[in-house]
Design a protein around this motif. Structure first.
Motif, PDB file in Angstrom:
ATOM      1  N   THR A  47       0.863  -1.172   0.000  1.00  0.00           N
ATOM      2  CA  THR A  47       0.000   0.000   0.000  1.00  0.00           C
ATOM      3  C   THR A  47       0.900   1.223   0.000  1.00  0.00           C
ATOM      4  OG1 THR A  47      -1.725  -1.167   1.203  1.00  0.00           O
ATOM      5  CG2 THR A  47      -1.803   1.240   1.258  1.00  0.00           C
ATOM      6  N   VAL A  48       0.688   2.088  -0.963  1.00  0.00           N
ATOM      7  CA  VAL A  48       1.497   3.292  -1.117  1.00  0.00           C
ATOM      8  C   VAL A  48       0.619   4.477  -0.743  1.00  0.00           C
ATOM      9  CG1 VAL A  48       2.853   4.670  -2.728  1.00  0.00           C
ATOM     10  CG2 VAL A  48       2.769   2.179  -2.990  1.00  0.00           C
ATOM     11  N   VAL A  71      -6.439   2.399  -7.100  1.00  0.00           N
ATOM     12  CA  VAL A  71      -6.069   3.778  -6.751  1.00  0.00           C
ATOM     13  C   VAL A  71      -7.147   4.278  -5.816  1.00  0.00           C
ATOM     14  CG1 VAL A  71      -5.697   6.127  -7.591  1.00  0.00           C
ATOM     15  CG2 VAL A  71      -4.831   4.184  -8.914  1.00  0.00           C
ATOM     16  N   SER A  72      -6.758   4.670  -4.607  1.00  0.00           N
ATOM     17  CA  SER A  72      -7.751   5.097  -3.627  1.00  0.00           C
ATOM     18  C   SER A  72      -7.886   6.606  -3.529  1.00  0.00           C
ATOM     19  CB  SER A  72      -7.437   4.504  -2.251  1.00  0.00           C
ATOM     20  OG  SER A  72      -6.123   4.835  -1.867  1.00  0.00           O
ATOM     21  N   ALA A  73      -6.855   7.365  -3.913  1.00  0.00           N
ATOM     22  CA  ALA A  73      -6.959   8.825  -3.855  1.00  0.00           C
ATOM     23  C   ALA A  73      -5.900   9.469  -4.732  1.00  0.00           C
ATOM     24  CB  ALA A  73      -6.807   9.313  -2.417  1.00  0.00           C
ATOM     25  N   VAL A  74      -6.308  10.585  -5.338  1.00  0.00           N
ATOM     26  CA  VAL A  74      -5.387  11.439  -6.093  1.00  0.00           C
ATOM     27  C   VAL A  74      -5.602  12.855  -5.570  1.00  0.00           C
ATOM     28  CG1 VAL A  74      -4.767  12.353  -8.366  1.00  0.00           C
ATOM     29  CG2 VAL A  74      -5.500   9.967  -8.144  1.00  0.00           C
ATOM     30  N   ARG A  75      -4.507  13.515  -5.236  1.00  0.00           N
ATOM     31  CA  ARG A  75      -4.584  14.897  -4.763  1.00  0.00           C
ATOM     32  C   ARG A  75      -3.683  15.766  -5.642  1.00  0.00           C
ATOM     33  NH1 ARG A  75      -4.433  11.500  -0.975  1.00  0.00           N
ATOM     34  NH2 ARG A  75      -2.230  11.619  -0.483  1.00  0.00           N
ATOM     35  N   ALA A  85     -12.951  11.398 -11.969  1.00  0.00           N
ATOM     36  CA  ALA A  85     -12.183  12.327 -12.808  1.00  0.00           C
ATOM     37  C   ALA A  85     -10.860  11.739 -13.281  1.00  0.00           C
ATOM     38  CB  ALA A  85     -11.942  13.627 -12.043  1.00  0.00           C
ATOM     39  N   TYR A  86     -10.611  10.480 -12.974  1.00  0.00           N
ATOM     40  CA  TYR A  86      -9.382   9.840 -13.442  1.00  0.00           C
ATOM     41  C   TYR A  86      -9.640   8.356 -13.673  1.00  0.00           C
ATOM     42  CZ  TYR A  86      -8.937   8.527  -8.506  1.00  0.00           C
ATOM     43  OH  TYR A  86      -9.168   8.038  -7.246  1.00  0.00           O
ATOM     44  N   VAL A  87      -8.800   7.770 -14.487  1.00  0.00           N
ATOM     45  CA  VAL A  87      -8.824   6.327 -14.712  1.00  0.00           C
ATOM     46  C   VAL A  87      -7.403   5.820 -14.563  1.00  0.00           C
ATOM     47  CG1 VAL A  87     -10.850   6.305 -16.221  1.00  0.00           C
ATOM     48  CG2 VAL A  87      -8.576   6.594 -17.214  1.00  0.00           C
ATOM     49  N   TRP A  88      -7.268   4.546 -14.234  1.00  0.00           N
ATOM     50  CA  TRP A  88      -5.937   3.958 -14.071  1.00  0.00           C
ATOM     51  C   TRP A  88      -5.917   2.575 -14.699  1.00  0.00           C
ATOM     52  CZ3 TRP A  88      -5.909  -0.594 -11.370  1.00  0.00           C
ATOM     53  CH2 TRP A  88      -7.025  -0.845 -10.560  1.00  0.00           C
ATOM     54  N   LYS A  89      -4.719   2.148 -15.028  1.00  0.00           N
ATOM     55  CA  LYS A  89      -4.489   0.814 -15.600  1.00  0.00           C
ATOM     56  C   LYS A  89      -3.493   0.077 -14.714  1.00  0.00           C
ATOM     57  CE  LYS A  89      -6.829   1.435 -19.438  1.00  0.00           C
ATOM     58  NZ  LYS A  89      -8.032   0.729 -19.701  1.00  0.00           N
ATOM     59  N   SER A  90      -3.502  -1.225 -14.782  1.00  0.00           N
ATOM     60  CA  SER A  90      -2.593  -2.016 -13.939  1.00  0.00           C
ATOM     61  C   SER A  90      -1.130  -1.760 -14.272  1.00  0.00           C
ATOM     62  CB  SER A  90      -2.904  -3.513 -14.056  1.00  0.00           C
ATOM     63  OG  SER A  90      -2.652  -3.964 -15.368  1.00  0.00           O
ATOM     64  N   ASN A  91      -0.828  -1.287 -15.481  1.00  0.00           N
ATOM     65  CA  ASN A  91       0.561  -1.010 -15.851  1.00  0.00           C
ATOM     66  C   ASN A  91       1.105   0.269 -15.226  1.00  0.00           C
ATOM     67  OD1 ASN A  91      -0.682   0.992 -17.365  1.00  0.00           O
ATOM     68  ND2 ASN A  91       0.197   0.351 -19.318  1.00  0.00           N
ATOM     69  N   GLY A  92       0.284   0.961 -14.424  1.00  0.00           N
ATOM     70  CA  GLY A  92       0.722   2.150 -13.715  1.00  0.00           C
ATOM     71  C   GLY A  92       0.295   3.459 -14.349  1.00  0.00           C
ATOM     72  N   ASN A 117       3.571  18.345  -6.692  1.00  0.00           N
ATOM     73  CA  ASN A 117       2.229  18.887  -6.471  1.00  0.00           C
ATOM     74  C   ASN A 117       1.108  17.861  -6.669  1.00  0.00           C
ATOM     75  OD1 ASN A 117       2.737  18.813  -9.250  1.00  0.00           O
ATOM     76  ND2 ASN A 117       1.385  20.541  -9.677  1.00  0.00           N
ATOM     77  N   VAL A 118       1.487  16.622  -7.007  1.00  0.00           N
ATOM     78  CA  VAL A 118       0.498  15.555  -7.172  1.00  0.00           C
ATOM     79  C   VAL A 118       0.843  14.442  -6.181  1.00  0.00           C
ATOM     80  CG1 VAL A 118      -0.516  13.871  -8.756  1.00  0.00           C
ATOM     81  CG2 VAL A 118       0.254  16.097  -9.636  1.00  0.00           C
ATOM     82  N   ALA A 119      -0.143  13.983  -5.428  1.00  0.00           N
ATOM     83  CA  ALA A 119       0.052  12.876  -4.487  1.00  0.00           C
ATOM     84  C   ALA A 119      -0.974  11.797  -4.792  1.00  0.00           C
ATOM     85  CB  ALA A 119      -0.095  13.359  -3.049  1.00  0.00           C
ATOM     86  N   VAL A 120      -0.528  10.545  -4.710  1.00  0.00           N
ATOM     87  CA  VAL A 120      -1.412   9.420  -5.048  1.00  0.00           C
ATOM     88  C   VAL A 120      -1.318   8.368  -3.953  1.00  0.00           C
ATOM     89  CG1 VAL A 120      -1.981   7.681  -6.800  1.00  0.00           C
ATOM     90  CG2 VAL A 120      -0.963   9.862  -7.512  1.00  0.00           C
ATOM     91  N   ASP A 121      -2.478   7.835  -3.569  1.00  0.00           N
ATOM     92  CA  ASP A 121      -2.568   6.688  -2.661  1.00  0.00           C
ATOM     93  C   ASP A 121      -3.060   5.510  -3.504  1.00  0.00           C
ATOM     94  OD1 ASP A 121      -2.081   8.595  -0.696  1.00  0.00           O
ATOM     95  OD2 ASP A 121      -4.147   8.612   0.044  1.00  0.00           O
ATOM     96  N   TYR A 122      -2.339   4.402  -3.439  1.00  0.00           N
ATOM     97  CA  TYR A 122      -2.742   3.253  -4.240  1.00  0.00           C
ATOM     98  C   TYR A 122      -2.143   1.970  -3.674  1.00  0.00           C
ATOM     99  CZ  TYR A 122       1.864   3.683  -6.569  1.00  0.00           C
ATOM    100  OH  TYR A 122       3.204   3.753  -6.850  1.00  0.00           O
ATOM    101  N   SER A 123      -2.626   0.853  -4.176  1.00  0.00           N
ATOM    102  CA  SER A 123      -2.041  -0.440  -3.817  1.00  0.00           C
ATOM    103  C   SER A 123      -1.518  -1.069  -5.102  1.00  0.00           C
ATOM    104  CB  SER A 123      -3.053  -1.350  -3.126  1.00  0.00           C
ATOM    105  OG  SER A 123      -4.171  -1.560  -3.948  1.00  0.00           O
ATOM    106  N   ALA A 124      -0.411  -1.779  -4.963  1.00  0.00           N
ATOM    107  CA  ALA A 124       0.235  -2.377  -6.125  1.00  0.00           C
ATOM    108  C   ALA A 124       0.928  -3.660  -5.704  1.00  0.00           C
ATOM    109  CB  ALA A 124       1.249  -1.400  -6.724  1.00  0.00           C
ATOM    110  N   GLY A 125       1.284  -4.441  -6.683  1.00  0.00           N
ATOM    111  CA  GLY A 125       2.008  -5.682  -6.421  1.00  0.00           C
ATOM    112  C   GLY A 125       1.194  -6.887  -6.847  1.00  0.00           C
ATOM    113  N   TYR A 126       1.535  -8.003  -6.274  1.00  0.00           N
ATOM    114  CA  TYR A 126       0.901  -9.272  -6.637  1.00  0.00           C
ATOM    115  C   TYR A 126       0.219  -9.864  -5.406  1.00  0.00           C
ATOM    116  CZ  TYR A 126       3.915  -8.839 -10.696  1.00  0.00           C
ATOM    117  OH  TYR A 126       4.536  -8.378 -11.822  1.00  0.00           O
ATOM    118  N   ALA A 127      -0.982 -10.383  -5.597  1.00  0.00           N
ATOM    119  CA  ALA A 127      -1.682 -11.048  -4.500  1.00  0.00           C
ATOM    120  C   ALA A 127      -0.921 -12.299  -4.071  1.00  0.00           C
ATOM    121  CB  ALA A 127      -3.101 -11.399  -4.920  1.00  0.00           C
TER     122      ALA A 127
END
Length: 190
Positions: A47-48, A71-75, A85-92, A117-127
């Protein structure tokens, strides 16, 4: 924590008992660490929180850790961007859509130019650790163990194992070929 367990290795190597467990476990740990360093990525879910980026005036931002699970939050400049207001892909790839998403601020579909000036909260990796990474770890541990037996330097403890078996240059070609699809390159690679 290793990329494989003793149980996995024992089954893979078709070992009849736990007689080599104390010798091979440190080699598994060292092989796991070498694989993580070689690929420049973690193979466990992380979790980032608050990872910052410089806005560059474009609509696309590349997140550092992949594969992205959510992706849980973008600031932007401290203001939270609405999830729609945003979309994301697994490739980052994170794309800001061309939409008014905030009463006070309007970004016309771009991350405004700025420093951190941009901060992102997200989870990444492999289950779960991918099967080919587990296989590469078992093969590397076996290679290092057999090499040590041939030269009389098999690891006796975790410390000795970590010191003895760390060189990525000492990875067989077949192991590197399994790892290369996971090798992380691109912006923000640590």
């Amino acid at each position: 924590m290793g990329l494989i367990t003793w149980s996995y290795y024992k089954t893979w190597a078709e070992l009849p008992d736990d007689g080599l467990k104390t010798v091979i476990e440190p080699i598994i740990e060292a092989a796991s660490a070498a694989i993580v360093r070689y690929c420049r990525r973690s193979f466990t879910a992380v979790t980032v929180t608050g990872e910052t980026y410089d806005g560059d005036g474009t609509a696309v931002l590349w997140l550092r850790q992949t594969p992205v699970l959510a992706v849980s939050a973008v600031r932007i400049e401290g203001e939270t961007v609405d999830a729609g207001a945003y979309v994301w892909k697994s490739n980052g790839r994170l794309v800001l859509l061309d939409t008014v998403h905030n009463i006070r601020l309007v970004w016309s579909g771009v991350f405004p130019t700025g420093t951190q000036n941009v901060a992102v909260d997200y989870s990444a990796g492999y289950a779960a650790v991918p099967a080919d990474i587990q296989l590469a770890c078992a093969e590397l541990a076996a290679y290092w163990y057999n090499r040590g037996r041939q030269t009389g330097i098999a690891a006796k403890s975790t410390k000795a194992g970590s010191q003895q078996y760390t060189a990525e240059e000492d990875m067989p070609f077949i192991v590197r070929m399994k790892l290369n699809p996971y090798f992380r390159v691109g912006p923000g690679v640590v």
